[in-house]
Scaffold this motif. Structure first.
Motif, short mmCIF file in Angstrom:
data_model
loop_
_atom_site.label_atom_id
_atom_site.label_comp_id
_atom_site.label_asym_id
_atom_site.label_seq_id
_atom_site.Cartn_x
_atom_site.Cartn_y
_atom_site.Cartn_z
N MET A 6 0.83 -1.20 0.00
CA MET A 6 0.00 0.00 0.00
C MET A 6 0.86 1.26 0.00
SD MET A 6 -3.20 -0.66 -0.35
CE MET A 6 -3.55 1.08 -0.25
N ARG A 7 1.96 1.25 0.74
CA ARG A 7 2.86 2.42 0.74
C ARG A 7 3.49 2.62 -0.63
NH1 ARG A 7 4.54 0.10 5.69
NH2 ARG A 7 6.48 -0.55 4.68
N GLU A 8 3.88 1.53 -1.27
CA GLU A 8 4.47 1.64 -2.60
C GLU A 8 3.46 2.14 -3.62
OE1 GLU A 8 7.72 -1.99 -1.92
OE2 GLU A 8 6.04 -2.26 -3.31
N LEU A 9 2.25 1.63 -3.56
CA LEU A 9 1.21 2.09 -4.50
C LEU A 9 0.85 3.54 -4.24
CD1 LEU A 9 -1.09 -1.06 -4.53
CD2 LEU A 9 0.38 -0.26 -6.40
N ALA A 10 0.85 3.95 -2.98
CA ALA A 10 0.53 5.34 -2.64
C ALA A 10 1.52 6.30 -3.28
CB ALA A 10 0.53 5.52 -1.12
N ALA A 11 2.75 5.85 -3.44
CA ALA A 11 3.80 6.71 -3.99
C ALA A 11 3.87 6.64 -5.52
CB ALA A 11 5.16 6.31 -3.41
N ASP A 12 3.03 5.83 -6.14
CA ASP A 12 3.04 5.65 -7.59
C ASP A 12 2.01 6.58 -8.23
OD1 ASP A 12 2.87 4.84 -10.23
OD2 ASP A 12 2.92 2.70 -9.78
N PRO A 13 2.46 7.62 -8.93
CA PRO A 13 1.51 8.59 -9.51
C PRO A 13 0.70 8.02 -10.67
CG PRO A 13 3.74 9.09 -10.24
CD PRO A 13 3.86 7.99 -9.22
N GLY A 14 1.10 6.86 -11.17
CA GLY A 14 0.37 6.26 -12.28
C GLY A 14 -0.86 5.47 -11.86
N ILE A 15 -1.02 5.24 -10.56
CA ILE A 15 -2.16 4.47 -10.07
C ILE A 15 -3.33 5.42 -9.80
CG2 ILE A 15 -3.01 3.02 -8.18
CD1 ILE A 15 -1.03 1.65 -10.07
N ARG A 16 -4.52 5.01 -10.23
CA ARG A 16 -5.72 5.80 -10.00
C ARG A 16 -6.66 5.16 -8.97
NH1 ARG A 16 -6.44 9.31 -14.50
NH2 ARG A 16 -4.34 10.00 -15.07
N CYS A 17 -6.57 3.84 -8.78
CA CYS A 17 -7.43 3.16 -7.84
C CYS A 17 -6.80 1.83 -7.44
CB CYS A 17 -8.82 2.92 -8.46
SG CYS A 17 -10.04 2.23 -7.30
N VAL A 18 -7.01 1.44 -6.18
CA VAL A 18 -6.52 0.16 -5.68
C VAL A 18 -7.72 -0.69 -5.27
CG1 VAL A 18 -5.08 -1.01 -3.97
CG2 VAL A 18 -4.41 1.26 -4.82
N VAL A 19 -7.81 -1.89 -5.83
CA VAL A 19 -8.85 -2.86 -5.47
C VAL A 19 -8.23 -3.91 -4.55
CG1 VAL A 19 -10.45 -4.61 -6.33
CG2 VAL A 19 -10.10 -2.50 -7.64
N ILE A 20 -8.88 -4.17 -3.43
CA ILE A 20 -8.43 -5.21 -2.51
C ILE A 20 -9.49 -6.30 -2.49
CG2 ILE A 20 -7.73 -5.79 -0.16
CD1 ILE A 20 -6.84 -2.92 0.21
N ARG A 21 -9.07 -7.55 -2.65
CA ARG A 21 -10.01 -8.66 -2.72
C ARG A 21 -9.38 -9.91 -2.11
NH1 ARG A 21 -10.81 -10.98 -8.68
NH2 ARG A 21 -11.86 -12.52 -7.35
N GLY A 22 -10.16 -10.96 -1.97
CA GLY A 22 -9.65 -12.24 -1.54
C GLY A 22 -9.51 -13.18 -2.73
N ALA A 23 -8.60 -14.14 -2.61
CA ALA A 23 -8.45 -15.14 -3.65
C ALA A 23 -9.67 -16.07 -3.64
CB ALA A 23 -7.18 -15.95 -3.42
N GLY A 24 -10.13 -16.45 -4.83
CA GLY A 24 -11.31 -17.30 -4.93
C GLY A 24 -12.58 -16.53 -4.61
N ASN A 25 -13.66 -17.29 -4.42
CA ASN A 25 -14.94 -16.63 -4.15
C ASN A 25 -15.57 -17.04 -2.82
OD1 ASN A 25 -15.83 -19.21 -4.69
ND2 ASN A 25 -16.75 -18.70 -6.67
#
Length: 258
Positions: free
Chosen positions: A38-57
């Motif tokens: 999350m810290r790395e993505l926060a510092a990436d200006p190319g990211i517009r949205c972060v989706v968090i999910r679980g593997a499988g359903n």
């Protein structure tokens, strides 16, 4: 041992909680990796949205990995360290300048509910389940983890969840303010990523500012003159000029986060 899978598709990043055979229960290394990513993505200006999910359903995440507690959380010092890492991961999600979307299928329990609660938006399938029945396990929720749920749903709902230890269905969780949207199970993945794309089509600086001001206004203090002035920082951005020009020219804007 579980893991966090990270993928990036254009402007949308996905972090997947993955602990096979344990309904994606979250161990200490997963908490630490989630915080780092999350810290790395926060510092990436190319990211517009972060989706968090679980593997499988079957599960977003069914809480912390209880088998690990007897070794990683056996003493006071270990417990303080362990839950400090959990709180750091939740704060990294909540403080991310990019909008975050929780894509929820199946069980969203304990630590899973805390992660979903730290996200900006929560999209769940109809069969998803929510709760934190830790009163049956003999330990209380760490205050640093409870804080996010308290801000999200308020004391009455948090008391109901923690004192009764009851599992809520998706519709009930929505009615109590825990969820943004509930859709049919087959539609939840498409709806979560459609949500992420709608966010991505907006000006990224504006998304970050909206998150910042919502957080600031919730602390109850009146805005200072300096803060009121700062709220017009968009006037000096290329994205503001592009947004107005695109509207007047009847075309889609191309935002560059500057």
């Amino acid at each position: 041992m579980g893991k966090i899978n990270r993928t990036i598709d254009g402007e949308i990043a996905t972090l997947t909680l993955d602990n096979p055979g344990k309904l994606n229960a979250i161990d200490l290394l997963m908490w630490q990796t989630l915080s780092q990513y999350m810290r790395e993505l926060a510092a990436d200006p190319g990211i517009r949205c972060v989706v968090i999910r679980g593997a499988g359903n079957e599960a977003f995440a069914a809480g912390g990995d209880l088998e690990e507690f007897v070794t990683a959380r056996a003493t006071l010092a270990q417990a303080l360290h362990y839950h400090g890492e959990v709180a750091a991961a939740l704060n990294a999600i909540a403080d991310c300048p990019h909008p975050t979307v929780a894509l929820i299928q199946g069980a969203c329990i304990g630590g899973g509910l805390e992660i979903a609660g730290a996200c900006d938006l929560r999209i769940a399938g109809e069969s998803a389940r929510f709760g934190a029945p830790i009163n049956k396990l003999g330990f209380s929720m760490y205050p640093g983890e409870m804080e996010g749920l308290l801000r999200l749903a308020g004391p009455a709902v948090v008391k109901e969840i923690l004192l009764e230890g009851r599992i809520l269905n998706a519709r009930e969780a929505y009615e109590k303010g825990l969820l943004t949207r509930v859709v049919a199970d087959p539609q939840v993945i498409d709806e979560a990523y459609a949500t992420a794309r709608r966010i991505g089509h907006g000006a990224p600086l504006v998304a970050a500012w909206h998150k910042q001001w919502i957080h600031r206004l919730l602390d109850g203090r009146p805005l200072t003159d300096e803060e009121k002035t700062a709220s017009f920082a968009f006037l000096d951005t290329e994205d503001y000029r592009e947004g107005l020009a695109a509207f007047l020219e009847k075309r889609k804007p191309v935002f560059k986060a500057r």
